[in-house]
Design a protein around this motif. Structure first.
Motif, PDB file in Angstrom:
ATOM      1  N   GLU A  20       0.836  -1.205   0.000  1.00 18.58           N
ATOM      2  CA  GLU A  20       0.000   0.000   0.000  1.00 18.58           C
ATOM      3  C   GLU A  20       0.874   1.259   0.000  1.00 18.58           C
ATOM      4  O   GLU A  20       0.579   2.227  -0.703  1.00 18.58           O
ATOM      5  N   MET A  21       1.948   1.236   0.775  1.00 16.80           N
ATOM      6  CA  MET A  21       2.846   2.388   0.812  1.00 16.80           C
ATOM      7  C   MET A  21       3.529   2.594  -0.542  1.00 16.80           C
ATOM      8  O   MET A  21       3.667   3.723  -1.006  1.00 16.80           O
ATOM      9  N   GLU A  22       3.936   1.514  -1.168  1.00 15.39           N
ATOM     10  CA  GLU A  22       4.588   1.630  -2.480  1.00 15.39           C
ATOM     11  C   GLU A  22       3.616   2.121  -3.539  1.00 15.39           C
ATOM     12  O   GLU A  22       3.993   2.866  -4.444  1.00 15.39           O
ATOM     13  N   ARG A  23       2.359   1.705  -3.422  1.00 10.34           N
ATOM     14  CA  ARG A  23       1.338   2.182  -4.354  1.00 10.34           C
ATOM     15  C   ARG A  23       1.173   3.695  -4.221  1.00 10.34           C
ATOM     16  O   ARG A  23       1.075   4.410  -5.221  1.00 10.34           O
ATOM     17  N   CYS A  24       1.164   4.208  -2.984  1.00 17.18           N
ATOM     18  CA  CYS A  24       1.060   5.654  -2.778  1.00 17.18           C
ATOM     19  C   CYS A  24       2.290   6.382  -3.303  1.00 17.18           C
ATOM     20  O   CYS A  24       2.186   7.475  -3.848  1.00 17.18           O
ATOM     21  N   ASN A  72       4.915  10.155  -5.532  1.00 16.52           N
ATOM     22  CA  ASN A  72       6.369  10.262  -5.482  1.00 16.52           C
ATOM     23  C   ASN A  72       6.874  10.631  -4.084  1.00 16.52           C
ATOM     24  O   ASN A  72       7.919  11.249  -3.919  1.00 16.52           O
ATOM     25  N   THR A  73       6.103  10.261  -3.064  1.00 12.67           N
ATOM     26  CA  THR A  73       6.487  10.466  -1.673  1.00 12.67           C
ATOM     27  C   THR A  73       5.757   9.458  -0.802  1.00 12.67           C
ATOM     28  O   THR A  73       4.738   8.904  -1.208  1.00 12.67           O
ATOM     29  N   TYR A  74       6.289   9.215   0.390  1.00 10.70           N
ATOM     30  CA  TYR A  74       5.617   8.346   1.355  1.00 10.70           C
ATOM     31  C   TYR A  74       4.853   9.226   2.332  1.00 10.70           C
ATOM     32  O   TYR A  74       5.447   9.845   3.208  1.00 10.70           O
ATOM     33  N   PRO A  75       3.533   9.309   2.188  1.00  5.76           N
ATOM     34  CA  PRO A  75       2.758  10.150   3.101  1.00  5.76           C
ATOM     35  C   PRO A  75       2.693   9.528   4.495  1.00  5.76           C
ATOM     36  O   PRO A  75       2.643   8.312   4.649  1.00  5.76           O
ATOM     37  N   ALA A  76       2.699  10.373   5.511  1.00  2.19           N
ATOM     38  CA  ALA A  76       2.655   9.897   6.893  1.00  2.19           C
ATOM     39  C   ALA A  76       1.266   9.412   7.287  1.00  2.19           C
ATOM     40  O   ALA A  76       1.116   8.670   8.258  1.00  2.19           O
ATOM     41  N   SER A  77       0.255   9.815   6.544  1.00  7.66           N
ATOM     42  CA  SER A  77      -1.104   9.368   6.870  1.00  7.66           C
ATOM     43  C   SER A  77      -1.943   9.341   5.599  1.00  7.66           C
ATOM     44  O   SER A  77      -1.583   9.925   4.588  1.00  7.66           O
TER      45      SER A  77
END
Length: 113
Positions: free
Chosen positions: A40-44, A49-54
């Motif tokens: 899910e994190m990689e999909r976001c 083009n960033t890893y959102p904290a929430s």
């Protein structure tokens, strides 16, 4: 009497083997939850083009609930997901599992490394 002795011997062998199997299956549940959360994190990351904290992580616990919570820590351009088993009915040393954005997983013995 011989039948009772044979059953007792078989039970003394089978019960520890069964417990080990159950503990490994519980660890596998935590691994599954972490890998699902990582995807899910990689999909976001692919989208923004960033890893959102929430707002990105939908998986908050392992599929069977053995690992009660999956926690996300974002540090700039990387993340760490950590799953903890509140019951401690998992293989010794595998009470806390983690995976990072670079693919590092731990503890290594719990992941077969």
């Amino acid at each position: 009497m011989i039948a009772v002795a044979v059953i007792a011997i078989l039970a003394s062998i089978a019960v520890p083997s069964y417990r080990g199997y159950v503990e490994r299956a519980r660890v596998s549940d935590g691994q599954t939850g972490l890998m699902q959360a990582a995807s899910e994190m990689e999909r976001c990351y692919t989208v923004s083009n960033t890893y959102p904290a929430s707002g990105c992580l939908q998986t908050t616990e392992s599929p069977d609930g053995v690992y009660g919570t999956i926690e996300l820590t974002v540090n700039g351009s990387s993340y760490r997901l950590e799953a903890k088993s509140p019951t401690r009915n998992v293989r010794a040393g595998c009470e806390t599992l983690w995976v990072e954005s670079n693919g590092t997983r731990g503890p290594g013995a719990c992941w077969g490394q």
